[in-house]
Design a protein around this motif. Structure first.
Motif, PDB file in Angstrom:
ATOM      1  N   GLY A  27       0.812  -1.204   0.000  1.00  0.00           N
ATOM      2  CA  GLY A  27       0.000   0.000   0.000  1.00  0.00           C
ATOM      3  C   GLY A  27       0.848   1.257   0.000  1.00  0.00           C
ATOM      4  O   GLY A  27       1.973   1.274  -0.486  1.00  0.00           O
ATOM      5  N   LEU A  28       0.289   2.322   0.601  1.00  0.00           N
ATOM      6  CA  LEU A  28       0.941   3.633   0.676  1.00  0.00           C
ATOM      7  C   LEU A  28       1.246   3.961   2.126  1.00  0.00           C
ATOM      8  O   LEU A  28       0.457   3.650   3.015  1.00  0.00           O
ATOM      9  N   LYS A  29       2.368   4.632   2.370  1.00  0.00           N
ATOM     10  CA  LYS A  29       2.703   5.094   3.709  1.00  0.00           C
ATOM     11  C   LYS A  29       3.229   6.514   3.599  1.00  0.00           C
ATOM     12  O   LYS A  29       4.123   6.789   2.809  1.00  0.00           O
ATOM     13  N   ASP A  45      -7.755  -2.008   1.614  1.00  0.00           N
ATOM     14  CA  ASP A  45      -8.683  -1.050   2.231  1.00  0.00           C
ATOM     15  C   ASP A  45      -9.163  -0.019   1.220  1.00  0.00           C
ATOM     16  O   ASP A  45     -10.319   0.383   1.233  1.00  0.00           O
ATOM     17  N   LEU A  46      -8.260   0.395   0.354  1.00  0.00           N
ATOM     18  CA  LEU A  46      -8.612   1.372  -0.673  1.00  0.00           C
ATOM     19  C   LEU A  46      -9.634   0.797  -1.649  1.00  0.00           C
ATOM     20  O   LEU A  46     -10.637   1.439  -1.975  1.00  0.00           O
ATOM     21  N   VAL A  47      -9.420  -0.420  -2.084  1.00  0.00           N
ATOM     22  CA  VAL A  47     -10.306  -1.051  -3.067  1.00  0.00           C
ATOM     23  C   VAL A  47     -11.665  -1.402  -2.454  1.00  0.00           C
ATOM     24  O   VAL A  47     -12.703  -1.256  -3.093  1.00  0.00           O
ATOM     25  N   SER A  48     -11.665  -1.839  -1.193  1.00  0.00           N
ATOM     26  CA  SER A  48     -12.918  -2.268  -0.567  1.00  0.00           C
ATOM     27  C   SER A  48     -13.795  -1.095  -0.126  1.00  0.00           C
ATOM     28  O   SER A  48     -14.958  -1.277   0.181  1.00  0.00           O
ATOM     29  N   ALA A  52     -12.302   5.013   2.514  1.00  0.00           N
ATOM     30  CA  ALA A  52     -13.238   6.137   2.394  1.00  0.00           C
ATOM     31  C   ALA A  52     -14.107   6.245   3.642  1.00  0.00           C
ATOM     32  O   ALA A  52     -14.367   7.352   4.131  1.00  0.00           O
ATOM     33  N   LEU A  53     -14.512   5.112   4.176  1.00  0.00           N
ATOM     34  CA  LEU A  53     -15.321   5.110   5.394  1.00  0.00           C
ATOM     35  C   LEU A  53     -14.525   5.675   6.569  1.00  0.00           C
ATOM     36  O   LEU A  53     -15.024   6.499   7.332  1.00  0.00           O
TER      37      LEU A  53
END
Length: 64
Positions: A27-29, A45-48, A52-53
């Motif tokens: 991912g990103l850090k 988390d980004l794709v699911s 955003a939530l």
């Protein structure tokens, strides 16, 4: 397309403060330069939509 098989690090300026952005297969850090802890966003988390939530929840808590 080139596969992302090793970390890529770049320095970015945010509000005149230096940060290090690391993009890797997980991912990103984003971390303040010279520090170890920062924000981590996993690709899953980004794709699911979980990212955003979490962002919306954090924004609603900060608005109070």
């Amino acid at each position: 397309m080139t596969p992302l098989d090793k970390p890529i690090k770049r320095e970015v300026q945010i509000d005149d403060a230096p940060y290090v952005l690391t993009i890797d297969p997980d991912g990103l850090k984003l971390v303040p330069k010279g520090k170890r802890n920062g924000l981590l966003l996993r690709w899953t988390d980004l794709v699911s939509g979980d990212a955003a939530l979490a962002t919306a929840l954090r924004a609603s808590l900060e608005a109070r």
